[in-house]
Design an enzyme around this catalytic site. Structure first.
Site, short mmCIF file in Angstrom:
data_model
loop_
_atom_site.label_atom_id
_atom_site.label_comp_id
_atom_site.label_asym_id
_atom_site.label_seq_id
_atom_site.Cartn_x
_atom_site.Cartn_y
_atom_site.Cartn_z
N THR A 20 -4.71 -9.80 -6.00
CA THR A 20 -4.43 -9.13 -7.13
C THR A 20 -4.87 -10.09 -8.42
OG1 THR A 20 -2.66 -7.95 -6.15
CG2 THR A 20 -2.70 -7.84 -8.59
N HIS A 64 -3.24 -15.50 -5.31
CA HIS A 64 -2.86 -15.35 -4.09
C HIS A 64 -3.23 -14.28 -3.07
CE1 HIS A 64 0.80 -13.69 -5.73
NE2 HIS A 64 0.60 -12.71 -4.59
N THR A 110 -1.49 -12.11 -0.38
CA THR A 110 -0.39 -12.08 0.33
C THR A 110 -0.60 -11.65 1.91
OG1 THR A 110 0.63 -11.15 -1.64
CG2 THR A 110 1.69 -10.81 0.34
N HIS A 119 -6.87 -9.07 0.08
CA HIS A 119 -7.02 -9.04 -1.31
C HIS A 119 -6.53 -9.96 -2.19
CE1 HIS A 119 -3.47 -6.61 -1.51
NE2 HIS A 119 -3.45 -7.08 -2.86
P1 2AM Z 1 0.14 -8.18 -4.21
O1 2AM Z 1 -0.15 -8.82 -2.64
O2 2AM Z 1 -0.96 -7.07 -4.15
O3 2AM Z 1 -0.64 -9.00 -5.04
C1 2AM Z 1 5.21 -10.74 -4.71
O4 2AM Z 1 5.55 -9.35 -5.21
C2 2AM Z 1 3.71 -10.38 -3.96
O5 2AM Z 1 4.01 -9.41 -2.81
C3 2AM Z 1 2.64 -9.43 -4.81
O6 2AM Z 1 1.51 -10.49 -4.68
C4 2AM Z 1 2.47 -8.23 -4.27
O7 2AM Z 1 1.21 -7.76 -4.23
C5 2AM Z 1 2.90 -8.40 -2.79
N1 2AM Z 1 3.81 -7.16 -2.44
C6 2AM Z 1 4.87 -6.53 -3.15
N2 2AM Z 1 5.35 -5.56 -2.46
C7 2AM Z 1 4.63 -5.39 -1.32
C8 2AM Z 1 4.63 -4.61 -0.09
N3 2AM Z 1 5.66 -3.76 -0.06
N4 2AM Z 1 3.80 -4.73 0.62
C9 2AM Z 1 2.66 -5.83 0.72
N5 2AM Z 1 2.74 -6.58 -0.19
C10 2AM Z 1 3.57 -6.28 -1.28
#
Ligand code: 2AM
Length: 217
Positions: A151, A69, A71, A149
């Site tokens: 992950t 996904h 985010t 992005h």
């Molecule tokens: P990602 O977007 O880089 O994959 C659940 O933890 C999702 O939220 C993950 O996919 C994670 O990273 C994202 N995430 C976790 N903590 C975050 C933060 N503080 N800021 C932005 N995205 C975050």
């Protein structure tokens, strides 16, 4: 049983649908496997191992993510700054459940993470939080949406949040005019930015269908 107040999710984002999810995972594995065989990469393997001459098996080094996904907003069940405002935003409500195409324009690898950079359309940018970049020290001045992005994998003990920070770090180096060693690959041109940071700019972007939704875990 009493109806409870609707809870704010852990995060919102575009969730890759099948078969795009598998297509992107396969492309990422191909890229990482190829990277591992390149002389240019082997020359810098100490960035990953800490030891000169020691080779790194990237497939062992990283643990791949199963469902991919991009985010948009990390809400942390309402505890993150702006979580409530985001949940109540009409654009967010209107787009919830909608399907659009994500354009993946680059792959990047650091000793911590593997990710794909996403280029958002104007419409997709409406769902991108205003402070996603400005809240990160060192990323000020990068355009809105730079952090977008997917992950793909993380090294042991590394949280996914690191992937976006690694991307911003590379983009800040690019902005400063740092153009690392260049290697031409079939998929595009690969640049090295020091300290184990690599980015492959794809000749042909990868298109992936994704659904805008949220996740509670
Ligand atoms: P990602 O977007 O880089 O994959 C659940 O933890 C999702 O939220 C993950 O996919 C994670 O990273 C994202 N995430 C976790 N903590 C975050 C933060 N503080 N800021 C932005 N995205 C975050």
């Amino acid at each position: 049983l009493q109806l409870e107040e609707v809870k704010i999710p852990l995060f919102y984002g575009w969730f890759l649908m099948s078969p795009a999810n598998e297509k992107v995972k396969c492309s990422a594995i191909d890229f990482v496997k190829t990277l591992d065989t390149l002389e240019a990469f082997k020359k810098h393997s100490a960035d990953f191992t800490g030891k000169a001459e020691k080779e790194v098996d990237l497939e062992q080094h990283f643990k791949a993510k199963a469902s991919l996904h991009c985010t948009t907003k990390f809400s942390n069940y309402g505890k993150a700054e702006g979580a409530k405002e985001y949940a109540q935003n009409l654009v967010v409500k209107d787009h919830f459940g909608s399907v659009s195409e994500l354009s993946l324009i680059a792959f990047f690898v650091t000793p911590r993470t593997v990710g794909a950079r996403v280029s958002l359309t104007k419409e997709q940018l409406q769902l991108w939080p205003v402070d996603a970049e400005s809240s990160v020290p060192g990323a000020t001045g990068l355009p809105h949406g730079s952090r977008a992005h997917v992950t793909l994998a993380c090294a042991a003990g590394v949280e996914a949040v690191q992937t976006g920070l690694d991307l911003l770090d590379i983009l800040a180096l690019q902005k400063d005019g740092q153009q690392g060693e260049l290697v031409e690959m079939e998929l595009g041109s690969l640049s090295y930015y020091g300290e184990g940071r690599w980015m492959l700019a794809l000749r042909e972007p990868i298109c992936a269908s994704a659904c805008f939704s949220s996740s509670y875990k």
